[in-house]
Design an enzyme around this catalytic site. Structure first.
Site, mmCIF file in Angstrom:
data_model
loop_
_atom_site.group_PDB
_atom_site.id
_atom_site.type_symbol
_atom_site.label_atom_id
_atom_site.label_comp_id
_atom_site.label_asym_id
_atom_site.label_seq_id
_atom_site.Cartn_x
_atom_site.Cartn_y
_atom_site.Cartn_z
ATOM 1 C CG HIS A 179 -1.915 0.982 1.396
ATOM 2 N ND1 HIS A 179 -1.652 2.301 1.720
ATOM 3 C CD2 HIS A 179 -3.259 0.896 1.260
ATOM 4 C CE1 HIS A 179 -2.796 2.973 1.783
ATOM 5 N NE2 HIS A 179 -3.788 2.144 1.507
ATOM 6 C CG ASP A 193 0.445 -2.242 6.172
ATOM 7 O OD1 ASP A 193 -0.471 -2.300 7.032
ATOM 8 O OD2 ASP A 193 0.304 -1.674 5.071
ATOM 9 C CD GLN A 214 -6.801 -4.611 4.105
ATOM 10 O OE1 GLN A 214 -7.812 -5.245 4.395
ATOM 11 N NE2 GLN A 214 -6.866 -3.361 3.689
ATOM 12 C CE LYS A 258 -7.348 -0.388 6.067
ATOM 13 N NZ LYS A 258 -8.100 0.335 5.049
ATOM 14 C CB CYS A 265 -3.706 3.378 -1.548
ATOM 15 S SG CYS A 265 -4.912 4.661 -1.272
#
Lengths: 175, 410
Positions: free
Chosen positions: B123, B199, B202, B225, B367
């Site tokens: 991302h 990261d 998700q 999220k 993104c």
């Protein structure tokens, strides 16, 4: 919610399926200008030739080609734009641009100069008298429904903003 | 164990909303999740009954607000398996968490020629902070490529990591859905002497994670999220690294002492939390953690694998070779994120047609423009699933996609 038929008029789909003036031109003599919509990644490339840039706003668009990729609204708008501006003077192109943006509910005093038209479009005052309303947009009138879908206004104006950038660059470089 | 999705849907006020008399079909949870009533009510309750500034007042309310903030931190720490609550730094979002590491750890530990390794599926939040250090410090950025299945191509991993100071990589792609082999990546980075940041934006909302056992140095994720409010994210970091790092944003809350000639920083986690924190959002995030734990991360993961499998089968059946689906073909190797192109139809036009059916999906580059370039597309349509989605949502999606496919055929 406005219906899809307001947005996807047949002439728009026709220009999307069979884009006019699609392609590239040799640079030079043509100029090459890229425009991006950073929100969605759409891009338009405009190749442009003027008869004589030293004529300033009386210079005539003698050839234009459109490249890049994007949605049906950005691609059809650029396609129709290319047909409309071919053979026109820069002054006439500016009038057309103003008329088109006015149709998109974008008025010049709303524009912050940073391409923030979509936001301007949402809150724009309608019914304001605009001298460029007198300019005929022809087939481009089919894009009028876009104004009901505010997030798509940037799609419709991408080609126009790129064209005006191309004209500015050409005129500045000829000074 | 399968989820009672009807009961879960009923917990989310926004999913009860109707547009033009039809129900909403929300398939954009990789973008942001909807919020259960328990989260909304927790934030509401905080502002109605406990609101005061934290770590300052000596009165009852201030004590309660401070307990709310630190209680939320403790919940998040337990949820991700953090050895210490003070290793949980609250940020604005995952982007800010990654920038904190790039700006604080990066500036202290990197100089010209040092190597940071990322991947082709990142991302922008895990690309641009490093580009900024390329410009500022002259570091070198290396990219782990991906293969045809949208998996990391680890053929040259050791060479890429050779001499690297940092591996900063997504735990799960927000575009491809690919779940990356974290153990292998972390082991290889460790062997090369590189620090590791994940990261996990998700990952954390959708499957269990234990940062204490994982072996990474930093893990970044965001609250919105994972059923929490917008405005709060998390950086987890190892105590020794966080303690050695210089402060990033200066101001109140992060100091031990300030004089006319300088300042000293306070202890973790507040050293990295300058200014009044987002206490209400933290309370909401704590309530989101409670909700996720009550449902169970294992159950959510199993539900998403089953629903992803159903979606891949149904869309392939209904749309045939018009559909080009990116990412791993095996549902168990991916999260509930499905990016695709559909014949000649542009993703924006697809999303517009779906919107007419109240189906919310994301269209664009997500993104991840470098990944789009690798995939050779300008944009994709992305469907992303969560615990409140079921097969009827996928059925509605399939119908809308058939309409879009016919409408934009060249």
């Amino acid at each position: 919610m406005p219906g899809l038929e307001d947005l996807y008029r047949e002439i728009i789909l026709d220009h999307y399926r069979s884009p006019r003036n699609r392609g590239e031109l040799d640079t030079p003599p043509a100029s090459r200008t890229e425009g991006f919509n950073p929100l969605c990644g759409d891009e338009i490339v405009i190749y442009l030739i003027l008869d004589d840039p030293s004529k300033g706003d009386q210079a005539i668009v003698t050839d234009v080609k459109i490249g890049g990729q994007g949605c049906s609204i950005s691609q059809s708008s650029a396609s129709m734009m290319s047909v409309t501006v071919l053979g026109k003077t820069i002054e006439e192109v500016h009038q057309l641009t103003q008329a088109f943006k006015s149709m998109m509910s974008i008025h010049e005093h709303d524009i912050g100069g940073d391409g923030s038209e979509a936001e301007a479009g949402v809150g724009a005052v309608s019914g304001v008298e605009n001298p460029s309303d007198a300019v005929s947009l022809g087939d481009l009138e089919a894009l009028r429904g876009v104004v009901k879908f505010p997030v798509r206004i940037k799609c419709a104006t991408l080609g126009w903003n790129t064209l005006n950038q191309a004209l500015d660059d050409l005129l500045n470089s000829s000074v | 164990m399968s989820l009672d999705v009807q009961a879960i849907k009923a917990d989310f006020p926004l999913l009860q909303r109707q547009i033009d008399g039809e129900r909403l079909i929300y398939l954009d949870s990789a973008n942001t999740s909807q919020k259960p009533a328990a989260v909304i009510e927790a934030v509401d309750r905080y502002y109605r009954t406990h609101n005061a500034n934290v770590h300052r007042g000596s009165y009852q309310l201030a004590v309660e607000a401070t307990a709310d903030l630190e209680g939320a931190r403790a919940k998040v720490a337990r949820f991700i398996g953090a050895p210490h609550a003070h290793e949980v730094i609250f940020t604005k979002n995952a982007t800010e968490a990654i920038n904190l590491v790039a700006q604080s750890w990066g500036r202290a530990n990197l100089s010209a020629g040092d190597v940071v390794v990322i991947s082709d599926m990142e991302h922008h939040a895990n690309i641009v902070p490093w580009h900024m250090l390329v410009d500022e410090l002259g570091i070198e950025l290396r990219w782990i490529p991906i293969d045809e299945q949208g998996q990391l191509d680890l053929t040259d991993l050791d060479r890429l990591l050779d001499g690297a100071a940092m591996l900063s990589i997504t735990a799960m792609s927000n575009v491809l859905g690919t779940i990356n082999p974290l153990d292998r990546l972390i082991t290889a980075a460790r062997a090369a002497g590189a620090a590791v940041m994940l990261d996990a934006s998700q990952h954390v909302p959708h499957m269990p994670i234990n940062v204490g056992r994982l072996g990474a140095d930093f893990v970044a994720f965001t609250g919105h999220k994972m059923l929490g409010p917008m405005g709060i994210g998390v950086l987890w970091g190892r105590t020794d690294l966080l303690e050695a790092m210089p402060p990033w944003i200066g101001g109140g809350e992060m100091i031990l002492n300030v004089t006319k000639t300088g300042f000293t920083t306070t202890e973790l986690p507040w050293k990295f939390e300058a200014g009044t924190p987002m206490v209400g959002d933290a309370v909401g995030l704590g309530a989101a953690v409670d909700y996720l734990e009550a449902v169970g991360l294992e159950a959510i993961r199993n539900h998403e694998v089953a629903l992803t499998s159903y979606a891949m089968r149904l869309l392939t059946d209904r749309l045939g070779d018009q559909l080009h689906l990116f990412g791993p073909s095996e549902p168990a190797q991916r999260g509930g994120v499905l990016s695709f192109t559909l014949g000649d139809a542009h993703p924006h036009d697809i999303a517009q047609v779906l919107d007419q059916h109240n189906v919310c999906v994301r269209a664009g580059h997500h993104c991840a423009k470098p990944l789009m370039q690798v995939l050779g597309v300008g944009a994709t349509t992305r469907v992303s699933l969560y615990l409140y989605n079921d097969e009827s949502d996928i059925d509605a999606l399939a119908g809308g996609l058939e309409e879009a496919s016919a409408m934009f055929a060249l």
